[in-house]
Motif scaffolding. Structure first.
Motif, PDB file in Angstrom:
ATOM      1  N   LYS A 138      54.874  34.482  23.933  1.00  0.00           N
ATOM      2  CA  LYS A 138      53.828  33.908  23.074  1.00  0.00           C
ATOM      3  C   LYS A 138      53.412  34.920  22.007  1.00  0.00           C
ATOM      4  O   LYS A 138      53.258  34.574  20.833  1.00  0.00           O
ATOM      5  N   SER A 139      53.267  36.187  22.388  1.00  0.00           N
ATOM      6  CA  SER A 139      52.843  37.217  21.424  1.00  0.00           C
ATOM      7  C   SER A 139      53.911  37.458  20.350  1.00  0.00           C
ATOM      8  O   SER A 139      53.589  37.880  19.250  1.00  0.00           O
ATOM      9  N   ARG A 140      55.164  37.179  20.688  1.00  0.00           N
ATOM     10  CA  ARG A 140      56.253  37.325  19.723  1.00  0.00           C
ATOM     11  C   ARG A 140      56.452  36.064  18.883  1.00  0.00           C
ATOM     12  O   ARG A 140      57.381  35.984  18.098  1.00  0.00           O
ATOM     13  N   GLY A 141      55.602  35.063  19.106  1.00  0.00           N
ATOM     14  CA  GLY A 141      55.714  33.827  18.340  1.00  0.00           C
ATOM     15  C   GLY A 141      56.836  32.928  18.796  1.00  0.00           C
ATOM     16  O   GLY A 141      57.242  32.032  18.062  1.00  0.00           O
ATOM     17  N   LEU A 142      57.335  33.144  19.988  1.00  0.00           N
ATOM     18  CA  LEU A 142      58.457  32.352  20.479  1.00  0.00           C
ATOM     19  C   LEU A 142      58.017  31.187  21.357  1.00  0.00           C
ATOM     20  O   LEU A 142      58.832  30.402  21.788  1.00  0.00           O
ATOM     21  N   LEU A 143      56.713  31.098  21.610  1.00  0.00           N
ATOM     22  CA  LEU A 143      56.170  30.022  22.417  1.00  0.00           C
ATOM     23  C   LEU A 143      54.982  29.443  21.679  1.00  0.00           C
ATOM     24  O   LEU A 143      54.011  30.138  21.415  1.00  0.00           O
ATOM     25  N   GLN A 144      55.084  28.199  21.297  1.00  0.00           N
ATOM     26  CA  GLN A 144      53.981  27.525  20.641  1.00  0.00           C
ATOM     27  C   GLN A 144      53.324  26.585  21.627  1.00  0.00           C
ATOM     28  O   GLN A 144      54.004  25.806  22.290  1.00  0.00           O
TER      29      GLN A 144
END
Length: 146
Positions: A138-144
């Motif tokens: 999530k912090s890497r923007g890979l989980l919305q």
């Protein structure tokens, strides 16, 4: 001089495990839905870390997803890549790790020492690992989240 050392036995905390499972479900559900609809997916974190997600089972009330680390470089002898099988219970809105590193049927608590060298709270630890993994992607923007 003798010292009495009283070993404390681990006390399984069902409420804490259920809270963790509810948090993991909320974070993991969008990812599991995407994998279920679009097939296996690969999540790449940095240059050397990838995870393949595959739906193992899909039923009206449960979905089971495998998270498997993929080696990008030559493995070191004896190194075992991360592998978690996560079951989502849609009716209860809980997610739990049902298999970790090939260990099936994780017990809520283990006596220590034990022949397989499990931690006393192994089930809680692998579910906490899932939570940290979800936070990482999530912090890497890979989980919305929806």
């Amino acid at each position: 001089m003798t010292t009495d050392v009283k070993l404390r036995r681990y006390k399984f905390d069902l409420a804490a495990l259920q809270r963790l499972a509810a948090l993991n479900y909320a974070a993991f559900k969008p990812l599991a839905e995407s994998v279920r609809q679009h097939g296996a997916q690969v999540i790449k974190i940095g240059q050397h870390l990838r995870f393949a997600l595959t739906v193992l089972e899909s039923a009206p009330y449960t979905t089971e997803v495998r998270i498997e680390q993929q080696a990008l470089v030559t493995q070191l002898p004896g190194l075992k890549e991360t592998q978690l099988d996560v079951r989502l219970y849609h009716d209860a809105q809980l997610a739990e790790v049902v298999r970790s590193q090939g260990v099936t049927r994780l017990q809520p608590a283990y006596d220590v020492p034990n022949p397989r060298m499990h931690h006393a709270n192994e089930k809680h630890q692998v579910n906490h690992f899932l939570q940290e993994w979800l936070q990482l992607i999530k912090s890497r923007g890979l989980l919305q989240e929806n």
